[in-house]
Design a protein around this motif. Sequence first.
Motif, PDB file in Angstrom:
ATOM      1  N   UNK A 101      36.773  26.673  46.581  1.00 52.11           N
ATOM      2  CA  UNK A 101      35.512  26.294  45.929  1.00 52.11           C
ATOM      3  C   UNK A 101      34.577  27.501  45.954  1.00 52.11           C
ATOM      4  N   UNK A 102      35.112  28.653  45.538  1.00 54.47           N
ATOM      5  CA  UNK A 102      34.367  29.913  45.618  1.00 54.47           C
ATOM      6  C   UNK A 102      34.701  30.758  44.394  1.00 54.47           C
ATOM      7  N   UNK A 103      33.729  31.445  43.802  1.00 57.52           N
ATOM      8  CA  UNK A 103      34.029  32.270  42.624  1.00 57.52           C
ATOM      9  C   UNK A 103      34.822  33.524  42.983  1.00 57.52           C
ATOM     10  N   UNK A 104      35.889  33.770  42.233  1.00 63.37           N
ATOM     11  CA  UNK A 104      36.720  34.958  42.398  1.00 63.37           C
ATOM     12  C   UNK A 104      36.396  35.960  41.291  1.00 63.37           C
ATOM     13  N   UNK A 105      36.775  37.189  41.525  1.00 62.96           N
ATOM     14  CA  UNK A 105      36.570  38.280  40.563  1.00 62.96           C
ATOM     15  C   UNK A 105      37.865  38.516  39.787  1.00 62.96           C
ATOM     16  N   UNK A 106      37.745  38.684  38.473  1.00 66.38           N
ATOM     17  CA  UNK A 106      38.905  39.086  37.675  1.00 66.38           C
ATOM     18  C   UNK A 106      39.104  40.586  37.861  1.00 66.38           C
ATOM     19  N   UNK A 107      40.298  40.967  38.289  1.00 67.19           N
ATOM     20  CA  UNK A 107      40.564  42.388  38.567  1.00 67.19           C
ATOM     21  C   UNK A 107      41.495  43.042  37.549  1.00 67.19           C
ATOM     22  N   UNK A 108      42.414  42.279  36.985  1.00 66.22           N
ATOM     23  CA  UNK A 108      43.323  42.861  35.988  1.00 66.22           C
ATOM     24  C   UNK A 108      44.023  41.756  35.217  1.00 66.22           C
ATOM     25  N   UNK A 109      44.298  42.034  33.932  1.00 71.31           N
ATOM     26  CA  UNK A 109      45.128  41.182  33.091  1.00 71.31           C
ATOM     27  C   UNK A 109      46.050  42.113  32.313  1.00 71.31           C
ATOM     28  N   UNK A 110      47.365  41.850  32.372  1.00 70.95           N
ATOM     29  CA  UNK A 110      48.301  42.816  31.805  1.00 70.95           C
ATOM     30  C   UNK A 110      49.494  42.112  31.184  1.00 70.95           C
ATOM     31  N   UNK A 117      52.985  37.672  31.601  1.00 73.92           N
ATOM     32  CA  UNK A 117      51.593  38.095  31.733  1.00 73.92           C
ATOM     33  C   UNK A 117      51.211  38.099  33.205  1.00 73.92           C
ATOM     34  N   UNK A 118      50.605  39.196  33.640  1.00 73.94           N
ATOM     35  CA  UNK A 118      50.145  39.330  35.019  1.00 73.94           C
ATOM     36  C   UNK A 118      48.630  39.221  35.052  1.00 73.94           C
ATOM     37  N   UNK A 119      48.122  38.337  35.916  1.00 72.52           N
ATOM     38  CA  UNK A 119      46.686  38.205  36.143  1.00 72.52           C
ATOM     39  C   UNK A 119      46.418  38.448  37.622  1.00 72.52           C
ATOM     40  N   UNK A 120      45.449  39.309  37.909  1.00 67.94           N
ATOM     41  CA  UNK A 120      45.052  39.578  39.286  1.00 67.94           C
ATOM     42  C   UNK A 120      43.598  39.160  39.486  1.00 67.94           C
ATOM     43  N   UNK A 121      43.365  38.307  40.466  1.00 66.71           N
ATOM     44  CA  UNK A 121      42.027  37.897  40.869  1.00 66.71           C
ATOM     45  C   UNK A 121      41.788  38.352  42.299  1.00 66.71           C
ATOM     46  N   UNK A 122      40.530  38.483  42.681  1.00 64.84           N
ATOM     47  CA  UNK A 122      40.248  38.947  44.031  1.00 64.84           C
ATOM     48  C   UNK A 122      38.957  38.389  44.588  1.00 64.84           C
ATOM     49  N   UNK A 123      38.859  38.471  45.892  1.00 65.16           N
ATOM     50  CA  UNK A 123      37.683  37.999  46.611  1.00 65.16           C
ATOM     51  C   UNK A 123      37.549  38.838  47.873  1.00 65.16           C
ATOM     52  N   UNK A 124      36.412  39.469  48.060  1.00 65.95           N
ATOM     53  CA  UNK A 124      36.155  40.274  49.254  1.00 65.95           C
ATOM     54  C   UNK A 124      35.009  39.656  50.038  1.00 65.95           C
TER      55      UNK A 124
END
Length: 307
Positions: A101-110, A117-124
Amino acid sequence: MDIAALNAEFAIPDHLRFTEGPGGLAMIEIANALATATISPYAGQVLAYRPAAAPDDLLFVSERAYYAPGKAIKGGIPICWPWFGPDPEDKGRGGHGFVRAWPWEVRACKAQPDGSTLVKLGLADDASTRAIWPHFFNLRLEVVVGATLSVSLITRNAGDAPIRITQGLHTYFKVGDATRTRVEGLDGCRYIDKAAGAGDAVVVQEGPVTVSGEVNRIYEQVPASLSIEDPVLNRRIRIDAQHSRTCVVWNPWVETAHAMDDLDDLDYLRFLCVETVNTASEVIEIPPQGESRITAEYRIESLTPTS
């Protein structure tokens, strides 16, 4: 999230785009030659996946699911992290951690050479996460949408002391009728029965797992490959896990489903959770600047061979 800005940076023409979904949440919509999928950057959550020519989606999402900040979305593949189950320190924090229940960052779509299709999300970590869980981390979700669906969760310890986590991919599989569905591959495995009432009984599984009442079990020392046999939808779902020796099988049954505002009363018949996890005796310790990964790959096969 700004839909136009996300499309400007990450969209892939005729392949991947960002749209506004329920509750105004951004959604990643993928349609390649191999499959379609929907991913919510809010919560880092796969909500739909259907291989090309498949008649049904892999995943169940409740029609009553919440789509609002601070609320978990009921269905798809919620991410349970940095703890699975109740707050391990009994501090009153919510079950299954906070990142679902937290917003993630879009880091890559390829777009990849094999057509997937590769999607990378991240959270720091930041001040707000450290107020809940006082550690430095970098969390990544890597989703590959192709002939199969692959989901990897990677935790990097960004601090100078070891961290200990439990975690899971809390996958809701769509089924034709939970009472006619079988989970194969767990015969002979010991499990902790969380639905047993007073205390947690430890039982050895005999034969396939079936549903005829509430099921809430943590299986230990499980094989890497499991399957869900669904005669109603005429399909087998294969689950291949990496870096996971525990798994959870969950179905809420009648009373628990009725008590959940984000489930329809009959939804317990429409899904079965078989979750790739690290929990119970499988606590993961990550050294400073180290990483840990958990992965599940899902494949849909027909139960009836085609000529």
